[in-house]
Scaffold this active site. Structure first.
Site, short mmCIF file in Angstrom:
data_model
loop_
_atom_site.label_atom_id
_atom_site.label_comp_id
_atom_site.label_asym_id
_atom_site.label_seq_id
_atom_site.Cartn_x
_atom_site.Cartn_y
_atom_site.Cartn_z
N HIS A 180 0.86 -1.18 0.00
CA HIS A 180 0.00 0.00 0.00
C HIS A 180 0.90 1.23 0.00
CE1 HIS A 180 -3.70 2.33 0.82
NE2 HIS A 180 -2.85 3.15 1.41
N CYS A 181 0.77 2.06 -1.02
CA CYS A 181 1.62 3.24 -1.17
C CYS A 181 0.88 4.46 -0.65
CB CYS A 181 2.01 3.44 -2.65
SG CYS A 181 3.07 4.86 -2.92
N VAL A 182 1.40 5.07 0.41
CA VAL A 182 0.74 6.24 0.98
C VAL A 182 0.90 7.46 0.08
CG1 VAL A 182 1.00 5.44 3.35
CG2 VAL A 182 2.82 6.81 2.33
N ASN A 185 -1.88 7.00 -2.22
CA ASN A 185 -3.09 6.72 -1.44
C ASN A 185 -3.88 5.57 -2.05
OD1 ASN A 185 -4.77 7.16 0.77
ND2 ASN A 185 -6.10 8.57 -0.35
N ASN A 186 -3.17 4.53 -2.45
CA ASN A 186 -3.83 3.37 -3.05
C ASN A 186 -2.93 2.16 -2.93
OD1 ASN A 186 -5.79 1.92 -4.37
ND2 ASN A 186 -5.39 2.77 -6.40
#
Length: 342
Positions: A180-182, A185-186
């Site tokens: 999950h890549c902050v 945001n996905n």
């Protein structure tokens, strides 16, 4: 509130964030995590309980729920770099007759990066639902080590397909889950891995080209001024030949924002370059970040009574199909190929 209290609160907050980041990265208990947790617990006896609860809510909001904070930070940093590049570097380089195409290259990369960012953040990463579960289960075989048949996600109430994982941020299971890549945001999964791959490499290229052009401008200024052949007098009245340290100090006083931006984009290039190489390695070997972490934990935590040759043979990546086919799977995942055949 005195300085010592503020310092203790800040230290506790940072140490707690470090512990959460280590855990979010997929690592189990280690010496670093235990040490950070121990120091954080020691500071918790000094910091008021109300402030601890506020800090914990902030940390939970940042690292355990979807938030646009890092996306906003991402946009602000890009805007700051490109504002400085446009306002000073571009103008000065244009006056020094740099080639226009070279000066426009960061903007072209920015346009491509923004497009990949939007696609990566808005695309469905491969969320597993009851309607597509049956078809997704057939795509990858269970290796019996990292992914075993019959494991049911307690939240989604679905059997986990091979190479999938439940994302605690999004509250869904994702097909071929990477992480999950902050910053976007996905989740990064089978359906948007190609956009993340291009986003990461264009971001690295943006930082690198901005650094090269800015450094070229400063070097050109030094060469045109003839400063390298000059000398200066120090505070004691002694004359010295111009050295690198003096040049850096002079350039920082003359172009402070350009030098500051150059240092930032150089550091960014090194960090993003290393991460891009890691992602390229994963793509060429047909692994995800989740699988890489799990395979390392499996090797480290393997049963100590087994022989060394059994430990090495404990895990084998059954999903690798050769360098070229592995790379193509990023841009044409099996789920897409299967839907086209139907």
């Amino acid at each position: 509130m005195d300085f010592l209290t503020l310092f203790l609160i800040y230290s506790w907050f940072v140490l707690s964030a470090m512990a959460l980041l280590c855990l979010c990265a997929g690592r189990r208990e280690s010496f670093l995590i235990r040490s950070v947790s121990a120091v954080s617990q020691a500071l918790s006896f000094v910091i008021p309980a109300q402030l601890q609860r506020v800090a914990q809510r902030v940390l939970h909001r940042l690292f355990h729920t979807r938030s646009c904070l890092f996306v906003v930070l991402h946009v602000v940093l890009q805007a700051a770099v490109y504002t400085e590049y446009t306002w000073e570097v571009f103008v000065y380089c244009w006056e020094l007759q740099f080639h226009l195409l070279i000066l426009l290259l960061p903007y072209l990369l920015l346009a491509g990066n923004v497009g990949c960012f939007i696609l990566c953040s808005r695309a469905n990463p491969g969320i597993i639902t009851k309607s597509n579960h049956a078809s997704l289960v057939k795509i990858y075989a269970y290796d019996g080590v990292l992914f075993q048949k019959g494991i049911v996600c307690p939240t989604c109430d679905l059997e986990k397909p091979a190479r999938s994982k439940h994302c605690s941020f999004c509250g869904t299971c994702v097909h071929r889950f990477d992480h999950h890549c902050v910053w976007v945001n996905n989740c990064i999964g089978a359906s948007n891995a190609k956009y993340f791959f291009l986003y990461l490499f264009t971001l690295t290229a943006m930082a690198a080209t901005t650094a090269v052009i800015s450094a070229a401008f400063l070097i050109q200024v030094v060469l045109l001024s003839g400063m390298m052949h000059g000398s200066y007098i120090d505070d004691q009245g002694q004359e010295h030949a111009v050295d690198i340290l003096f040049l850096i100090q002079h350039l920082f006083l003359t172009f402070p924002w350009i030098v500051f931006m150059l240092g930032f984009v150089i550091l960014l290039t090194l960090v993003l370059g290393a991460y891009s190489c890691f992602n390229l390695y994963l793509a060429l070997t047909n692994q995800t970040s989740n699988e890489w972490y799990k395979s390392r934990r499996h090797r480290c935590c393997h049963h100590p009574t087994l022989q060394p040759h059994d430990r090495q043979a404990g895990y084998k990546n059954i999903y690798s199909k050769g360098v070229w086919r592995n790379l193509m799977e990023i841009f044409k995942p099996p789920a897409v190929l299967e839907s086209k055949k139907k």
